[in-house]
Every structure is written in structure tokens, then in C-alpha cells.
Motif scaffolding. Structure first.
Motif, PDB file in Angstrom:
ATOM      1  N   THR A   1      11.450   9.636   1.620  1.00  0.00           N
ATOM      2  CA  THR A   1      11.121   8.215   1.523  1.00  0.00           C
ATOM      3  C   THR A   1      10.608   7.870   0.128  1.00  0.00           C
ATOM      4  N   PHE A   2       9.769   8.757  -0.430  1.00  0.00           N
ATOM      5  CA  PHE A   2       9.243   8.560  -1.779  1.00  0.00           C
ATOM      6  C   PHE A   2      10.383   8.527  -2.791  1.00  0.00           C
ATOM      7  N   LEU A   3      11.313   9.484  -2.666  1.00  0.00           N
ATOM      8  CA  LEU A   3      12.446   9.555  -3.588  1.00  0.00           C
ATOM      9  C   LEU A   3      13.342   8.328  -3.452  1.00  0.00           C
ATOM     10  N   LEU A   4      13.595   7.899  -2.219  1.00  0.00           N
ATOM     11  CA  LEU A   4      14.441   6.727  -1.994  1.00  0.00           C
ATOM     12  C   LEU A   4      13.817   5.470  -2.613  1.00  0.00           C
ATOM     13  N   THR A   5      12.506   5.299  -2.380  1.00  0.00           N
ATOM     14  CA  THR A   5      11.815   4.137  -2.943  1.00  0.00           C
ATOM     15  C   THR A   5      11.891   4.167  -4.456  1.00  0.00           C
ATOM     16  N   LEU A   6      11.596   5.336  -5.027  1.00  0.00           N
ATOM     17  CA  LEU A   6      11.636   5.515  -6.477  1.00  0.00           C
ATOM     18  C   LEU A   6      13.025   5.203  -7.023  1.00  0.00           C
TER      19      LEU A   6
ATOM     20  N   ALA B   1      18.269   3.672 -23.165  1.00  0.00           N
ATOM     21  CA  ALA B   1      18.140   3.504 -21.707  1.00  0.00           C
ATOM     22  C   ALA B   1      18.984   4.486 -20.905  1.00  0.00           C
ATOM     23  N   ILE B   2      19.825   5.268 -21.577  1.00  0.00           N
ATOM     24  CA  ILE B   2      20.731   6.181 -20.853  1.00  0.00           C
ATOM     25  C   ILE B   2      19.976   7.160 -19.946  1.00  0.00           C
ATOM     26  N   PRO B   3      18.903   7.815 -20.424  1.00  0.00           N
ATOM     27  CA  PRO B   3      18.242   8.802 -19.562  1.00  0.00           C
ATOM     28  C   PRO B   3      17.218   8.225 -18.595  1.00  0.00           C
ATOM     29  N   THR B   4      17.196   6.897 -18.437  1.00  0.00           N
ATOM     30  CA  THR B   4      16.187   6.300 -17.555  1.00  0.00           C
ATOM     31  C   THR B   4      16.627   6.239 -16.096  1.00  0.00           C
ATOM     32  N   ALA B   5      17.921   6.457 -15.823  1.00  0.00           N
ATOM     33  CA  ALA B   5      18.461   6.216 -14.478  1.00  0.00           C
ATOM     34  C   ALA B   5      18.374   7.451 -13.584  1.00  0.00           C
ATOM     35  N   THR B   6      18.227   7.201 -12.296  1.00  0.00           N
ATOM     36  CA  THR B   6      18.305   8.246 -11.267  1.00  0.00           C
ATOM     37  C   THR B   6      19.503   7.943 -10.374  1.00  0.00           C
ATOM     38  N   ASP B   7      20.365   8.915 -10.177  1.00  0.00           N
ATOM     39  CA  ASP B   7      21.525   8.727  -9.320  1.00  0.00           C
ATOM     40  C   ASP B   7      21.128   8.968  -7.865  1.00  0.00           C
ATOM     41  N   ILE B   8      21.112   7.887  -7.076  1.00  0.00           N
ATOM     42  CA  ILE B   8      20.664   8.000  -5.684  1.00  0.00           C
ATOM     43  C   ILE B   8      21.519   8.988  -4.898  1.00  0.00           C
ATOM     44  N   ALA B   9      22.843   8.873  -5.031  1.00  0.00           N
ATOM     45  CA  ALA B   9      23.748   9.703  -4.236  1.00  0.00           C
ATOM     46  C   ALA B   9      23.500  11.191  -4.468  1.00  0.00           C
ATOM     47  N   PHE B  10      23.437  11.604  -5.737  1.00  0.00           N
ATOM     48  CA  PHE B  10      23.223  13.017  -6.047  1.00  0.00           C
ATOM     49  C   PHE B  10      21.824  13.475  -5.651  1.00  0.00           C
TER      50      PHE B  10
ATOM     51  N   LYS C   1       0.818  -1.211   0.000  1.00  0.00           N
ATOM     52  CA  LYS C   1       0.000   0.000   0.000  1.00  0.00           C
ATOM     53  C   LYS C   1       0.853   1.264   0.000  1.00  0.00           C
ATOM     54  N   VAL C   2       1.979   1.196   0.721  1.00  0.00           N
ATOM     55  CA  VAL C   2       2.886   2.351   0.789  1.00  0.00           C
ATOM     56  C   VAL C   2       3.770   2.407  -0.448  1.00  0.00           C
ATOM     57  N   ALA C   3       4.155   1.249  -0.939  1.00  0.00           N
ATOM     58  CA  ALA C   3       5.162   1.187  -2.006  1.00  0.00           C
ATOM     59  C   ALA C   3       4.601   1.358  -3.415  1.00  0.00           C
ATOM     60  N   ILE C   4       3.309   1.093  -3.606  1.00  0.00           N
ATOM     61  CA  ILE C   4       2.780   1.026  -4.966  1.00  0.00           C
ATOM     62  C   ILE C   4       2.921   2.342  -5.730  1.00  0.00           C
ATOM     63  N   LEU C   5       2.727   3.484  -5.053  1.00  0.00           N
ATOM     64  CA  LEU C   5       2.790   4.771  -5.746  1.00  0.00           C
ATOM     65  C   LEU C   5       4.211   5.106  -6.208  1.00  0.00           C
ATOM     66  N   PRO C   6       5.218   5.068  -5.320  1.00  0.00           N
ATOM     67  CA  PRO C   6       6.585   5.358  -5.805  1.00  0.00           C
ATOM     68  C   PRO C   6       7.105   4.313  -6.782  1.00  0.00           C
ATOM     69  N   ILE C   7       6.665   3.051  -6.642  1.00  0.00           N
ATOM     70  CA  ILE C   7       7.084   2.011  -7.592  1.00  0.00           C
ATOM     71  C   ILE C   7       6.535   2.324  -8.978  1.00  0.00           C
ATOM     72  N   ALA C   8       5.239   2.657  -9.030  1.00  0.00           N
ATOM     73  CA  ALA C   8       4.626   3.016 -10.313  1.00  0.00           C
ATOM     74  C   ALA C   8       5.271   4.263 -10.892  1.00  0.00           C
TER      75      ALA C   8
ATOM     76  N   MET D   1      10.886  17.288  -6.631  1.00  0.00           N
ATOM     77  CA  MET D   1      11.517  15.985  -6.465  1.00  0.00           C
ATOM     78  C   MET D   1      11.635  15.258  -7.803  1.00  0.00           C
ATOM     79  N   GLY D   2      10.625  15.434  -8.675  1.00  0.00           N
ATOM     80  CA  GLY D   2      10.662  14.816  -9.997  1.00  0.00           C
ATOM     81  C   GLY D   2      11.811  15.333 -10.838  1.00  0.00           C
ATOM     82  N   PHE D   3      12.070  16.651 -10.736  1.00  0.00           N
ATOM     83  CA  PHE D   3      13.232  17.214 -11.453  1.00  0.00           C
ATOM     84  C   PHE D   3      14.539  16.669 -10.881  1.00  0.00           C
ATOM     85  N   VAL D   4      14.628  16.591  -9.551  1.00  0.00           N
ATOM     86  CA  VAL D   4      15.838  16.070  -8.908  1.00  0.00           C
ATOM     87  C   VAL D   4      16.105  14.626  -9.350  1.00  0.00           C
ATOM     88  N   ALA D   5      15.034  13.860  -9.561  1.00  0.00           N
ATOM     89  CA  ALA D   5      15.186  12.471 -10.021  1.00  0.00           C
ATOM     90  C   ALA D   5      15.754  12.401 -11.434  1.00  0.00           C
TER      91      ALA D   5
END
Length: 408
Positions: free
Chosen positions: A161-166, A134-143, A98-105, A342-346
Motif C-alpha cells: 500500500t505504501f509503495l502504491l501510494t508513493l 527529471a528523468i530519474p525522478t519516476a517510479t514505474d508502477i508496473a515493474f 493521516k494515512v497518506a501523508i507519509l508515503p506522499i512526503a 522497497m525504496g530500491f524497488v522504487a
């Protein structure tokens, strides 16, 4: 001579290594240093150092220093990713659907939209450039997490938490893409031996046999035979991380996965990823005129647009669509402007994006250089827009909290 300055410096370094912001600073410093060296009179030396080969030819492990970093050191980084995934699926935020479905999607939307934008932009050209979809599909967790840590102090914890899950799911998708799409051919016998060594590694850990002289040879066998199988060896790091037990207490009441992850994380964040960035981002752009010319190339432009706008469109668009259903809603206390920021940061690609670029086009090729410029420019643009939005949102929250409680 007083030891106080050394003690202060040591404590500062320790705090920096434990923080997300510190990891981001190290990563940024390594990338800037590589760019400066590659575009200076030392550029040739920089290339020669990365191209130096060593290893054992008879077993297929005579690699350049750059390849040892990409295939070897980066596998340790992916090991920590595997540990994080195991922990999250076992007892963390990915355990509750229930918590994970939104950031996973949202993560899937944030992968699909940039890939689609890249393909639509490159399709008129066709050919080899399409390999970089596939190059632009990744999000750098550290940055990404570093920026949120630096500018979002007044923002709700649920946004992080949303960003981390995503980002974790994004990494999982990236790993799957590398394993399936960017593998030329699989040699069955080495892969079977790697699987046996992996099973032995998992069994040893289950039995509590964690002595380095026992498990390290096993882990090296897994890495070596995955490398020989034709699958990118970073996948072995993820597989090893997923084998570490995470459901039972081990030391200090914490699971083995969490204990090992906490020990490996500073080494991974503060050394491995910056070293990879140093050897991956050094592109000689040929001065300002050369940089402007690179920025006009189709692959570069496609990556910039896909990272900077494809990510935020995919993430926020998917989230907006799903929150129309009564059972799903934004995390408590999170507002849409913060989600957009947050979407831009991702859209900060970097580590995994750089790796995919090298796999798609070949390290050091013209297209690989174009992809690196695109990743750097797109990540910088994403970071700038996302930071500006989150700073405004954070200040508004802080101002509102001060009005409600002047004693703060």
C-alpha cells in the motif's frame, strides 16, 4: 482434438493479465526483444518500422508509428493513471490524510533527491544534458509492484500500500513536470477547445451517457486539441481519467471509475505499456565495447546513480525524518529493512522515465540513447538490490511465522 490444452492456456493468460507480476513479465519481454532486434541484423528494419509515418497532415496528425505510440497509445495508459488517482483521492488510500501523508512526503523526497543528484553530476558539463534532470525522478508502477508481488509474499500488505501510494503520487508529480517543464509553448485556442470538449465529456458521464459512440468522439477531440495546443497529449489521458465519477455506485455497487479502470487495466498493462517499451528501448549500443562506452557517458552514469541510490535515499531519508515526529510512524508491521528494499524497488524508472528522456533530448538523439541505457542499467541495478533485500526480509518473516506456528 481436445480443447483442454487451449482452455488451460486461456485461463493461464487470463490470470497473467490480471496479475501485477504478469504485467512486469510482459514489459520486461518487450524491452529485451527491442534491445535484441536493435542490436541484430534486423536493427535497420526495426528503425524503419518505427519511423513509418501516417495520418492526416492538414490537422497536424501525420506522425511516425513511434510517435503514435508515444502520443496516442500512451495517453490511454495515462487515462488509467487518472482513473487510479480519482479513485484514490475519492475513496482510497489518499482520502485519509493521516494515512497518506507519509508515503506522499516520501514520494516528494524520492523525486527531489534523484533530480538533485543528476543536476550536481551534470552541472560541470551544463548545456543540453541538464534538460534531463527529471528523468530519474519516476517510479514505474508496473515493474515495482510486480517485483513486490513476486518476492514479497510474506511481507505485510501495508508495504505494498505504501509503495502504491508513493508510485501514484510519483506519477502525479511526473505528469505535472511534463505539463509545466517539457512544454515549449501553449496555443491558447486549441487548449480552450480541448477544455470545452473535456467539460462536455465530464457532463455526459455525470448524466450517465456512456455509450461509446457518444463519449469516444468527445475523448478524441480532447486528445486532438491538447496535441494541437503544444502540451504533451498524454496529459489529456490523465484529465479524461479524472473526469470519470468515482464517488457514486454505478454497476455492481462499484463506482464508474473503478469499473472502467478494471476494464482498461489489462489492456493498458499487457499491451500498451509493452508496445511503448518495445519502441522506446531499442538502442543500438554497438556491441559490448559500445555498451561499456555508453555506460561511461556522464548522462548515463548520472541517471544510473540517481535512480539506484537517489530514489532510496530520498524515500527512506524523508520517511526517517518524518517518523521522528510522535504523530507519524511506519505502517503497522513494516520494518526498516523492508522499507529500504522497497525504496530500491522504487528506483525502477522505465515508462515515464523513457517518456521524459524523449521529451528532454528528442527521440533517437545521442543523449536520448544515453538516457535509455542509463534508465535500463539503473532500473536493473535498483531491481536487483531491492529484490535481494526483500527476499531476505520475506524469508525471515516466513521462518519466524513457521517457528511461532509450525502448522503453517
Amino acid at each position: 482434438m481436445s480443447s483442454k490444452p487451449l482452455h488451460i492456456a486461456f485461463n493461464a493468460a487470463k490470470r497473467m493479465s490480471a496479475s501485477d507480476a504478469g504485467a512486469g513479465v510482459m514489459l520486461l519481454f518487450a524491452a529485451i526483444l527491442a534491445l535484441v532486434l536493435a542490436n541484430s541484423p534486423m536493427g535497420r528494419l526495426y528503425e524503419q518500422v518505427g519511423s513509418q509515418t501516417f495520418g492526416v497532415s492538414s490537422i497536424g496528425l501525420r506522425l511516425s508509428l513511434r510517435e503514435w505510440v508515444t502520443d496516442g497509445l500512451l495517453a490511454i495508459f495515462f487515462f488509467t493513471v487518472g482513473l487510479d488517482l480519482k479513485e484514490e483521492f475519492t475513496s482510497g488510500i489518499l482520502k485519509d490524510p493521516k494515512v497518506a501523508i507519509l508515503p506522499i512526503a516520501a514520494a516528494f523526497g524520492g523525486v527531489a533527491c534523484p533530480a538533485l543528484i543528476f543536476v550536481l553530476a551534470i552541472m560541470p558539463i551544463g548545456g543540453e544534458p541538464l534538460q534531463g534532470w527529471a528523468i530519474p525522478t519516476a517510479t514505474d508502477i508496473a515493474f515495482a509492484v510486480s517485483i513486490l508481488a513476486m518476492v514479497g509474499k510474506s511481507l505485510p500488505r501495508q508495504l505494498r500500500t505504501f509503495l502504491l501510494t508513493l508510485a501514484v503520487v510519483d506519477d502525479l508529480i511526473g505528469i505535472a513536470i511534463i505539463a509545466v517543464y517539457y512544454t515549449d509553448g501553449i496555443h491558447v485556442i486549441p487548449l480552450a477547445i480541448a477544455a470545452i470538449a473535456l467539460a462536455a465529456f465530464a457532463l455526459l458521464l455525470r448524466k450517465g451517457m456512456t455509450a461509446p459512440y457518444v463519449i469516444l468522439p468527445c475523448a478524441l477531440l480532447v486528445w486532438g486539441f491538447v496535441h494541437a495546443s503544444g502540451i504533451h497529449p498524454t496529459i489529456s489521458g490523465v484529465a479524461l481519467g479524472l473526469c470519470v465519477p468515482a464517488s457514486e455506485p454505478w454497476k455492481g455497487g462499484k463506482s464508474m471509475a473503478r469499473n472502467v479502470g478494471r476494464r482498461c487495466a489489462p489492456f493498458s498493462k499487457m499491451l500498451i505499456v509493452p508496445v511503448f517499451a518495445f519502441f522506446s528501448t531499442g538502442v543500438n549500443v554497438g556491441g559490448w565495447s559500445g555498451l561499456l562506452e555508453q555506460l561511461r557517458q556522464p548522462v548515463t552514469l548520472a541517471i544510473v546513480v540517481a535512480l539506484s541510490f537517489g530514489k532510496v535515499l530520498g524515500i527512506t531519508g524523508t520517511t526517517m525524518l518524518l517518523t521522528r515526529f510522535p504523530v507519524l510512524a511506519l505502517p503497522k508491521g513494516v520494518h526498516w529493512p523492508e522499507m529500504i528494499g522497497m525504496g530500491f524497488v522504487a528506483g525502477i524508472g522505465f515508462t515515464v522515465s523513457m517518456l521524459i528522456g524523449e521529451l528532454a533530448f528528442g527521440a533517437g538523439s545521442v543523449l536520448d540513447d544515453e538516457s535509455k541505457i542509463g534508465i535500463l542499467a539503473g532500473s536493473l541495478l535498483s531491481a536487483s538490490i531491492g529484490t535481494a533485500i526483500l527476499v531476505v526480509a520475506s524469508r525471515r518473516r516466513a521462518s519466524k511465522a513457521l517457528k511461532e506456528d509450525p502448522s503453517q
